[in-house]
Design a protein around this motif. Structure first.
Motif, PDB file in Angstrom:
ATOM      1  N   TYR A  51      18.357 -57.926  19.584  1.00  0.00           N
ATOM      2  CA  TYR A  51      18.840 -57.611  20.931  1.00  0.00           C
ATOM      3  C   TYR A  51      20.240 -58.180  21.146  1.00  0.00           C
ATOM      4  O   TYR A  51      21.107 -57.514  21.699  1.00  0.00           O
ATOM      5  CB  TYR A  51      17.867 -58.149  21.988  1.00  0.00           C
ATOM      6  CG  TYR A  51      18.317 -57.857  23.387  1.00  0.00           C
ATOM      7  CD1 TYR A  51      18.246 -56.562  23.888  1.00  0.00           C
ATOM      8  CD2 TYR A  51      18.834 -58.853  24.203  1.00  0.00           C
ATOM      9  CE1 TYR A  51      18.680 -56.272  25.180  1.00  0.00           C
ATOM     10  CE2 TYR A  51      19.265 -58.570  25.479  1.00  0.00           C
ATOM     11  CZ  TYR A  51      19.182 -57.287  25.962  1.00  0.00           C
ATOM     12  OH  TYR A  51      19.619 -57.011  27.227  1.00  0.00           O
ATOM     13  N   TYR A  58      27.446 -53.229  20.901  1.00  0.00           N
ATOM     14  CA  TYR A  58      27.117 -51.949  21.535  1.00  0.00           C
ATOM     15  C   TYR A  58      28.306 -50.990  21.500  1.00  0.00           C
ATOM     16  O   TYR A  58      28.173 -49.835  21.131  1.00  0.00           O
ATOM     17  CB  TYR A  58      26.665 -52.200  22.977  1.00  0.00           C
ATOM     18  CG  TYR A  58      26.521 -50.949  23.800  1.00  0.00           C
ATOM     19  CD1 TYR A  58      25.412 -50.143  23.656  1.00  0.00           C
ATOM     20  CD2 TYR A  58      27.501 -50.568  24.712  1.00  0.00           C
ATOM     21  CE1 TYR A  58      25.274 -48.984  24.389  1.00  0.00           C
ATOM     22  CE2 TYR A  58      27.371 -49.411  25.455  1.00  0.00           C
ATOM     23  CZ  TYR A  58      26.254 -48.633  25.289  1.00  0.00           C
ATOM     24  OH  TYR A  58      26.113 -47.481  26.018  1.00  0.00           O
ATOM     25  N   THR A  73      20.508 -46.661  21.859  1.00  0.00           N
ATOM     26  CA  THR A  73      21.263 -46.141  22.996  1.00  0.00           C
ATOM     27  C   THR A  73      20.694 -44.800  23.452  1.00  0.00           C
ATOM     28  O   THR A  73      20.525 -44.567  24.659  1.00  0.00           O
ATOM     29  CB  THR A  73      22.755 -46.002  22.627  1.00  0.00           C
ATOM     30  OG1 THR A  73      23.243 -47.293  22.233  1.00  0.00           O
ATOM     31  CG2 THR A  73      23.572 -45.480  23.786  1.00  0.00           C
ATOM     32  N   HIS A  76      17.530 -45.426  25.321  1.00  0.00           N
ATOM     33  CA  HIS A  76      17.813 -45.898  26.681  1.00  0.00           C
ATOM     34  C   HIS A  76      18.193 -44.728  27.587  1.00  0.00           C
ATOM     35  O   HIS A  76      17.741 -44.651  28.737  1.00  0.00           O
ATOM     36  CB  HIS A  76      18.947 -46.937  26.676  1.00  0.00           C
ATOM     37  CG  HIS A  76      18.511 -48.325  26.335  1.00  0.00           C
ATOM     38  ND1 HIS A  76      17.631 -49.050  27.089  1.00  0.00           N
ATOM     39  CD2 HIS A  76      18.846 -49.124  25.299  1.00  0.00           C
ATOM     40  CE1 HIS A  76      17.436 -50.232  26.548  1.00  0.00           C
ATOM     41  NE2 HIS A  76      18.161 -50.298  25.445  1.00  0.00           N
ATOM     42  N   GLN A  77      19.006 -43.822  27.079  1.00  0.00           N
ATOM     43  CA  GLN A  77      19.405 -42.651  27.870  1.00  0.00           C
ATOM     44  C   GLN A  77      18.192 -41.775  28.175  1.00  0.00           C
ATOM     45  O   GLN A  77      18.054 -41.253  29.284  1.00  0.00           O
ATOM     46  CB  GLN A  77      20.477 -41.854  27.132  1.00  0.00           C
ATOM     47  CG  GLN A  77      21.805 -42.569  27.065  1.00  0.00           C
ATOM     48  CD  GLN A  77      22.797 -41.885  26.133  1.00  0.00           C
ATOM     49  OE1 GLN A  77      22.436 -41.044  25.324  1.00  0.00           O
ATOM     50  NE2 GLN A  77      24.065 -42.274  26.235  1.00  0.00           N
ATOM     51  N   GLU A  80      16.261 -43.364  30.957  1.00  0.00           N
ATOM     52  CA  GLU A  80      16.932 -43.156  32.244  1.00  0.00           C
ATOM     53  C   GLU A  80      16.747 -41.727  32.743  1.00  0.00           C
ATOM     54  O   GLU A  80      16.542 -41.500  33.940  1.00  0.00           O
ATOM     55  CB  GLU A  80      18.420 -43.516  32.144  1.00  0.00           C
ATOM     56  CG  GLU A  80      18.676 -44.995  32.064  1.00  0.00           C
ATOM     57  CD  GLU A  80      18.063 -45.768  33.221  1.00  0.00           C
ATOM     58  OE1 GLU A  80      18.235 -45.371  34.388  1.00  0.00           O
ATOM     59  OE2 GLU A  80      17.394 -46.783  32.946  1.00  0.00           O
TER      60      GLU A  80
END
Length: 153
Positions: A51, A58, A73, A76-77, A80
């Motif tokens: 992490y 990132y 990433t 995560h998108q 969302e």
């Protein structure tokens, strides 16, 4: 008498052997538990290390981890997008006045009495579309998402 003494010695040896085996099993269980606990702590530390590397690199990932950072990433998108879709669905099922849960067939809100406008779409319109980037609802005919600016189509 020799027979009885011999038997007593054998029983004593057998009980000592049994006690030793029980002690060994107990010690093995403790050691296996310690190994398992240490392995669990190592895996947690690996997660924390990963992490921190993700957060540090990132924007400009190291070549060794760039693919992994890209995958995280994208996940995560995706999360969302799903959250935005859930929010859109939940807001369509809540009173605009007080936020209480409502159903499609209700004419008035059970929480505040607000007169509800029909939430059903007319039969001749297309269903609501969602932005593939951020998950926000998109009006039919839009060229760009009004939430994130992503080009549609």
């Amino acid at each position: 008498m020799d027979f009885i003494n011999n038997m007593r010695d054998r029983l004593s040896q057998a009980s000592q052997s049994t006690v030793q085996k029980a002690k060994d099993l107990s010690e093995l269980a403790k050691l296996n538990g310690a190994i398992s606990n240490a392995e669990k702590q190592i895996n947690e530390l690996y997660g924390k290390i990963g992490y921190k590397i993700y957060c540090t690199y990132y924007d400009s990932p190291l070549p060794e981890v760039s693919d992994l950072i890209s995958q995280v990433t994208k996940l995560h998108q995706s999360i969302e997008t799903c959250k935005m879709q859930i929010k859109a669905i939940n807001s369509a099922n809540s009173c605009p006045q007080c936020g209480a849960k409502i159903s499609k067939d209700m004419a008035f809100c059970s929480g505040c009495g607000y007169k509800l406008i029909s939430t059903e779409q007319p039969a001749n319109t297309e269903p609501t579309l969602f932005c593939s980037n951020c998950g926000a609802p998109i009006s039919s005919g839009s060229i760009f998402c009004t939430s994130c600016g992503q080009k549609i189509g």
